[in-house]
Design a protein around this motif. Structure first.
Motif, PDB file in Angstrom:
ATOM      1  N   PHE A  23       0.841  -1.216   0.053  1.00 39.24           N
ATOM      2  CA  PHE A  23      -0.018  -0.052  -0.016  1.00 39.24           C
ATOM      3  C   PHE A  23       0.933   1.352   0.020  1.00 39.24           C
ATOM      4  CE2 PHE A  23      -2.699   3.260   1.822  1.00 39.24           C
ATOM      5  CZ  PHE A  23      -4.056   3.113   1.165  1.00 39.24           C
ATOM      6  N   MET A  24       1.993   1.204   0.900  1.00 39.22           N
ATOM      7  CA  MET A  24       3.089   2.252   0.891  1.00 39.22           C
ATOM      8  C   MET A  24       3.379   2.691  -0.634  1.00 39.22           C
ATOM      9  SD  MET A  24       5.994   1.879   3.709  1.00 39.22           S
ATOM     10  CE  MET A  24       5.572   1.626   5.319  1.00 39.22           C
ATOM     11  N   HIS A  46       9.699  14.424  -1.775  1.00 40.94           N
ATOM     12  CA  HIS A  46      10.236  13.817  -0.528  1.00 40.94           C
ATOM     13  C   HIS A  46       9.139  12.965   0.336  1.00 40.94           C
ATOM     14  CE1 HIS A  46      13.433  16.487  -1.995  1.00 40.94           C
ATOM     15  NE2 HIS A  46      14.111  15.691  -1.801  1.00 40.94           N
ATOM     16  N   ILE A  47       9.259  11.457   0.591  1.00 38.73           N
ATOM     17  CA  ILE A  47       8.585  10.834   1.698  1.00 38.73           C
ATOM     18  C   ILE A  47       9.370   9.931   2.295  1.00 38.73           C
ATOM     19  CG2 ILE A  47       6.424   9.505   2.162  1.00 38.73           C
ATOM     20  CD1 ILE A  47       5.308  10.653  -0.610  1.00 38.73           C
ATOM     21  N   LEU A  48       9.340   9.773   3.466  1.00 37.45           N
ATOM     22  CA  LEU A  48      10.077   8.938   4.293  1.00 37.45           C
ATOM     23  C   LEU A  48       9.273   8.094   5.178  1.00 37.45           C
ATOM     24  CD1 LEU A  48      13.036   7.572   5.310  1.00 37.45           C
ATOM     25  CD2 LEU A  48      13.168   9.516   6.878  1.00 37.45           C
ATOM     26  N   ARG A  49       9.224   6.730   5.171  1.00 37.46           N
ATOM     27  CA  ARG A  49       8.240   5.800   6.062  1.00 37.46           C
ATOM     28  C   ARG A  49       8.977   4.825   6.569  1.00 37.46           C
ATOM     29  NH1 ARG A  49       2.644   6.588   3.954  1.00 37.46           N
ATOM     30  NH2 ARG A  49       2.458   7.860   2.226  1.00 37.46           N
ATOM     31  N   PHE A  50       8.594   4.590   8.034  1.00 43.52           N
ATOM     32  CA  PHE A  50       9.162   3.566   8.793  1.00 43.52           C
ATOM     33  C   PHE A  50       8.116   2.412   8.724  1.00 43.52           C
ATOM     34  CE2 PHE A  50      11.698   7.287   9.743  1.00 43.52           C
ATOM     35  CZ  PHE A  50      13.014   6.727   9.836  1.00 43.52           C
ATOM     36  N   SER A  51       8.558   1.195   8.992  1.00 43.32           N
ATOM     37  CA  SER A  51       7.502   0.227   9.119  1.00 43.32           C
ATOM     38  C   SER A  51       6.658   0.106  10.482  1.00 43.32           C
ATOM     39  CB  SER A  51       8.423  -1.060   8.946  1.00 43.32           C
ATOM     40  OG  SER A  51       9.344  -1.309   9.862  1.00 43.32           O
ATOM     41  N   ASP A  52       7.309   0.873  11.303  1.00 42.63           N
ATOM     42  CA  ASP A  52       6.485   0.857  12.639  1.00 42.63           C
ATOM     43  C   ASP A  52       5.417   1.836  12.717  1.00 42.63           C
ATOM     44  OD1 ASP A  52       7.921   3.269  12.559  1.00 42.63           O
ATOM     45  OD2 ASP A  52       9.049   3.206  14.649  1.00 42.63           O
ATOM     46  N   GLY A  53       5.266   2.579  11.331  1.00 44.26           N
ATOM     47  CA  GLY A  53       3.957   3.534  11.128  1.00 44.26           C
ATOM     48  C   GLY A  53       4.296   4.845  11.007  1.00 44.26           C
ATOM     49  N   LYS A  54       5.326   5.472  11.760  1.00 46.37           N
ATOM     50  CA  LYS A  54       5.624   6.832  11.181  1.00 46.37           C
ATOM     51  C   LYS A  54       6.001   7.311  10.062  1.00 46.37           C
ATOM     52  CE  LYS A  54       6.525   7.856  16.485  1.00 46.37           C
ATOM     53  NZ  LYS A  54       5.914   6.341  16.771  1.00 46.37           N
ATOM     54  N   LYS A 344      10.664  -7.705   9.690  1.00 49.72           N
ATOM     55  CA  LYS A 344      11.234  -7.173  10.844  1.00 49.72           C
ATOM     56  C   LYS A 344      11.049  -5.755  11.047  1.00 49.72           C
ATOM     57  CE  LYS A 344      13.977 -11.201  12.416  1.00 49.72           C
ATOM     58  NZ  LYS A 344      15.460 -11.719  12.767  1.00 49.72           N
ATOM     59  N   PHE A 345      11.764  -5.234   9.965  1.00 47.85           N
ATOM     60  CA  PHE A 345      12.003  -3.661   9.915  1.00 47.85           C
ATOM     61  C   PHE A 345      12.476  -3.208   8.419  1.00 47.85           C
ATOM     62  CE2 PHE A 345      14.093  -5.088  13.790  1.00 47.85           C
ATOM     63  CZ  PHE A 345      13.605  -4.039  14.796  1.00 47.85           C
ATOM     64  N   TYR A 346      11.819  -2.115   7.979  1.00 48.57           N
ATOM     65  CA  TYR A 346      12.186  -1.561   6.618  1.00 48.57           C
ATOM     66  C   TYR A 346      11.699  -0.189   6.589  1.00 48.57           C
ATOM     67  CZ  TYR A 346       6.882  -2.404   5.714  1.00 48.57           C
ATOM     68  OH  TYR A 346       5.633  -2.478   5.843  1.00 48.57           O
ATOM     69  N   VAL A 347      12.358   0.468   5.797  1.00 47.89           N
ATOM     70  CA  VAL A 347      12.159   1.966   5.771  1.00 47.89           C
ATOM     71  C   VAL A 347      11.929   2.292   4.255  1.00 47.89           C
ATOM     72  CG1 VAL A 347      12.848   4.172   5.998  1.00 47.89           C
ATOM     73  CG2 VAL A 347      13.507   2.515   7.590  1.00 47.89           C
ATOM     74  N   SER A 348      10.900   3.034   3.669  1.00 53.14           N
ATOM     75  CA  SER A 348      10.756   3.519   2.403  1.00 53.14           C
ATOM     76  C   SER A 348      11.142   4.837   2.011  1.00 53.14           C
ATOM     77  CB  SER A 348       9.353   3.127   1.978  1.00 53.14           C
ATOM     78  OG  SER A 348       8.578   3.949   2.351  1.00 53.14           O
ATOM     79  N   VAL A 349      11.947   5.059   0.937  1.00 47.02           N
ATOM     80  CA  VAL A 349      12.174   6.571   0.639  1.00 47.02           C
ATOM     81  C   VAL A 349      11.714   6.947  -0.585  1.00 47.02           C
ATOM     82  CG1 VAL A 349      13.835   8.335   0.637  1.00 47.02           C
ATOM     83  CG2 VAL A 349      13.974   6.450   2.277  1.00 47.02           C
ATOM     84  N   LYS A 350      10.881   7.931  -0.719  1.00 49.55           N
ATOM     85  CA  LYS A 350      10.536   8.747  -2.146  1.00 49.55           C
ATOM     86  C   LYS A 350      11.190   9.799  -2.239  1.00 49.55           C
ATOM     87  CE  LYS A 350       7.031  10.958  -4.671  1.00 49.55           C
ATOM     88  NZ  LYS A 350       7.467  10.499  -6.131  1.00 49.55           N
ATOM     89  N   ARG A 351      12.165   9.647  -3.474  1.00 48.19           N
ATOM     90  CA  ARG A 351      12.813  11.027  -3.916  1.00 48.19           C
ATOM     91  C   ARG A 351      12.520  11.063  -5.246  1.00 48.19           C
ATOM     92  NH1 ARG A 351      17.963  13.026  -5.275  1.00 48.19           N
ATOM     93  NH2 ARG A 351      18.201  15.142  -4.276  1.00 48.19           N
ATOM     94  N   GLY A 352      11.833  12.149  -5.584  1.00 50.64           N
ATOM     95  CA  GLY A 352      11.550  12.387  -7.229  1.00 50.64           C
ATOM     96  C   GLY A 352      10.725  11.141  -7.457  1.00 50.64           C
ATOM     97  N   ARG A 353      10.988  10.558  -8.692  1.00 53.54           N
ATOM     98  CA  ARG A 353      10.486   9.371  -9.154  1.00 53.54           C
ATOM     99  C   ARG A 353      10.820   8.014  -8.617  1.00 53.54           C
ATOM    100  NH1 ARG A 353       6.753   9.913 -13.191  1.00 53.54           N
ATOM    101  NH2 ARG A 353       6.204  11.950 -13.938  1.00 53.54           N
ATOM    102  N   VAL A 357      13.358   0.811  -1.024  1.00 54.23           N
ATOM    103  CA  VAL A 357      13.142   0.042   0.204  1.00 54.23           C
ATOM    104  C   VAL A 357      14.720  -0.088   1.080  1.00 54.23           C
ATOM    105  CG1 VAL A 357      11.993  -1.779   1.433  1.00 54.23           C
ATOM    106  CG2 VAL A 357      10.961  -0.780  -0.625  1.00 54.23           C
ATOM    107  N   PHE A 358      14.688   0.231   2.226  1.00 50.83           N
ATOM    108  CA  PHE A 358      15.794  -0.199   2.808  1.00 50.83           C
ATOM    109  C   PHE A 358      15.253  -1.062   3.992  1.00 50.83           C
ATOM    110  CE2 PHE A 358      16.671   3.917   1.384  1.00 50.83           C
ATOM    111  CZ  PHE A 358      18.068   4.073   0.875  1.00 50.83           C
ATOM    112  N   SER A 359      15.913  -2.180   4.073  1.00 50.28           N
ATOM    113  CA  SER A 359      15.404  -3.489   4.957  1.00 50.28           C
ATOM    114  C   SER A 359      16.553  -3.832   5.964  1.00 50.28           C
ATOM    115  CB  SER A 359      15.217  -4.659   3.946  1.00 50.28           C
ATOM    116  OG  SER A 359      14.474  -4.558   2.917  1.00 50.28           O
ATOM    117  N   GLY A 360      15.879  -4.354   7.108  1.00 52.09           N
ATOM    118  CA  GLY A 360      16.624  -4.650   8.108  1.00 52.09           C
ATOM    119  C   GLY A 360      17.171  -3.733   9.228  1.00 52.09           C
ATOM    120  N   ARG A 361      17.387  -4.259  10.443  1.00 52.65           N
ATOM    121  CA  ARG A 361      17.642  -3.468  11.590  1.00 52.65           C
ATOM    122  C   ARG A 361      18.516  -2.226  11.503  1.00 52.65           C
ATOM    123  NH1 ARG A 361      16.286  -4.626  17.094  1.00 52.65           N
ATOM    124  NH2 ARG A 361      16.023  -6.819  16.318  1.00 52.65           N
ATOM    125  N   THR A 362      19.566  -2.647  10.527  1.00 50.17           N
ATOM    126  CA  THR A 362      20.746  -1.449  10.497  1.00 50.17           C
ATOM    127  C   THR A 362      20.267  -0.494   9.696  1.00 50.17           C
ATOM    128  OG1 THR A 362      22.429  -3.270  10.250  1.00 50.17           O
ATOM    129  CG2 THR A 362      22.999  -1.255   9.452  1.00 50.17           C
TER     130      THR A 362
END
Length: 492
Positions: A23-24, A46-54, A344-353, A357-362
């Motif tokens: 969905f993200m 620019h959009i930054l999303r964390f898998s914990d919701g924020k 476990k963990f992921y972060v998504s970043v939108k920059r332009g087009r 997805v960055f995955s994992g705790r690190t």
């Protein structure tokens, strides 16, 4: 996309939504089409999303959109609403067709074409999420500034009366359907099971928000809710009549306030109020339809996963681009190790087009350090927010989570508890029926929590920003929604 470039963005916290990655990606990629979809010259870079919701947007970009809505006024806000209805309705229509389709009988070419069609319509329909929040705030500000001088709380109360929706959202219809079901349950009607199944077919998707399809309401969920309702010895017919009465009372209060404030029905200000009433309905309607569309299309995604030899559980953790690739190539687009990391963990970043997805705790920790989390007030014993509905209630705080664990946390709310959430949604209704009061981090006067609180006549404080961070499950709290204050009486 380097960490240094991400650090330079003026990130601003927007909300807390534990969205499935699928969905993200639909939402964030869709903003590339915003100018075409909404006919507004603005784009999210620019959009930054964390898998914990924020999740966070560029503050400058959000402010720019607010200025566009403010300059455009009533004309632009009405145009935006019409575009929203058009594109969301198109996706709704297609999803209903997909829901009736036996996807197991489709060829790979047909599956790819159907998914492409669903994706393309989604890339227009999903443009109206965060921008709707911005438009809502602008609209509320214009109305508040146009009201006669007075106490801020009084003006907020007037705003609440003037912006109640005329149309009924699905959650109100579901409540009425549930109470009719309760009548048959109590009478042990012969056609109860048929009615129960019909209720689930029509409203079960309300539990499956944010593309967590396993959270859809089941037969057991409704039966549990019926058992709890029956144990309270409440008359379901009285509850139905009360919903009708509340709607009638709202119209009486609305017309009385128009007269008191001398607002003419042919005035420019009244037309703006009509737009706000539509927005109060559309804000919930758009999410009901978008989540429902995904739920109805789930068998399409499941069939694509089956063709690639994958389990259904992988779908929420794929981007839409990966799902389309899986449909075309009939193989997993990510490794199982990547899947485990994303769970476990992921972060998504939108920059332009670009959508990455960055995955994992690190990576999760690295990118968390990019954002300065505001913990101000976490040690305080008093929270302040905006009054959505007045009254005072005391009880035990129950934190209701979003995402795949929402069903469990909703069930933990008992009669008389104080329900605390970042924001409420239609699938929270079973908990809201039992709670004595509601407290949220987010929300304006047109948000779901505010509207339901006024319907249920329960104390509600919205926009505390940090209630879910400060309050702990089991805290004894007092909600004074006459003053907009939440006090911690004792710690768990």
């Amino acid at each position: 996309m380097t960490l240094e470039k991400i650090k330079k963005v003026d990130w601003r916290y927007v909300a807390d939504r534990r969205l499935a990655l699928l969905f993200m990606s639909l939402v964030d990629i869709s903003y590339c089409n915003f100018k075409k979809a909404a006919s507004i010259d603005w784009g999210v870079i620019h959009i930054l999303r964390f898998s914990d919701g924020k999740f966070y947007h560029s503050g400058r970009e959000i402010d720019d959109l607010g200025k566009i809505f403010l300059r455009g006024g009533e004309k632009l806000l009405k145009k935006f609403a019409k575009k929203l209805i058009f594109h969301v309705s198109n996706l709704d229509k297609l999803s209903k067709e997909i829901g009736k389709t036996d996807c197991s009988g489709l060829t790979r070419k047909e599956l790819v074409a159907l998914l492409d069609n669903f994706s393309d319509l989604s890339f227009y329909a999903h443009n109206f999420l965060t921008p709707m929040i911005v438009a809502d705030k602008v609209l509320s500000k214009i109305i508040l500034d146009s009201l006669p001088d007075g106490d801020d709380n009084k003006k907020e109360e007037w705003l609440g009366i003037l912006t109640q929706p005329v149309k009924e959202n699905e959650y109100v219809k579901e409540q009425k359907s549930f109470y009719r079901l309760a009548i048959k349950y109590k009478r042990k009607s012969r056609n109860f099971n048929r009615s129960l199944n019909a209720h689930l077919r029509k409203y079960g998707y309300l539990g499956a928000k944010e593309y967590w399809w396993d959270s859809a309401w089941t037969k057991e969920d409704i039966l549990d809710r019926l058992d709890i309702f029956s144990s309270q010895n409440k008359n379901p017919l009285d509850k139905i009549n009360n919903l009708i009465k509340v709607k009638q009372e709202r119209e009486v209060a609305f017309n009385s306030l128009l007269k008191e404030l001398e607002i003419k029905k042919n005035s420019k200000f009244f037309k703006l109020i009509e737009v706000a009433r539509d927005y109060a309905y559309l804000r919930t309607w758009r999410t009901e339809v978008l989540y429902g569309a995904g739920y109805r299309a789930r068998n399409l995604f499941y069939e694509i996963a089956r063709g690639a030899g994958a389990e259904n559980g992988i779908i929420p953790y794929l981007t839409i681009s990966e799902a389309r690739k899986m449909a075309r190539e009939k193989k997993l687009p990510i490794t199982m190790n990547e899947f485990r990391k994303r769970k476990k963990f992921y972060v998504s970043v939108k920059r332009g087009r670009k959508f990455v997805v960055f995955s994992g705790r690190t990576w999760f920790k690295k990118l968390k350090r990019v954002i300065k989390i505001d913990n101000q007030g976490e040690s305080d014993k008093v929270l302040r927010g905006n009054i959505a509905y007045p009254g005072i209630a005391r009880g035990m705080a129950r934190i209701v989570e979003h995402g795949p664990k929402s069903k469990i946390s909703i069930k933990r709310v008992k009669k008389g508890d104080i329900m605390v959430a970042t924001m409420t949604f239609p699938n929270f209704i079973p908990a809201m029926e039992k709670a004595a009061a509601f407290v949220t981090d987010e929300g304006g006067i047109l948000c779901h929590a505010a509207i339901v609180a006024r319907e249920m006549k329960k104390p509600c404080i919205i926009g505390t920003k940090i209630a879910t961070q400060v309050l702990k499950d089991g805290d004894e709290v007092e909600v004074d929604a006459n003053k907009g204050v939440v006090k911690i009486l004792s710690r768990h």
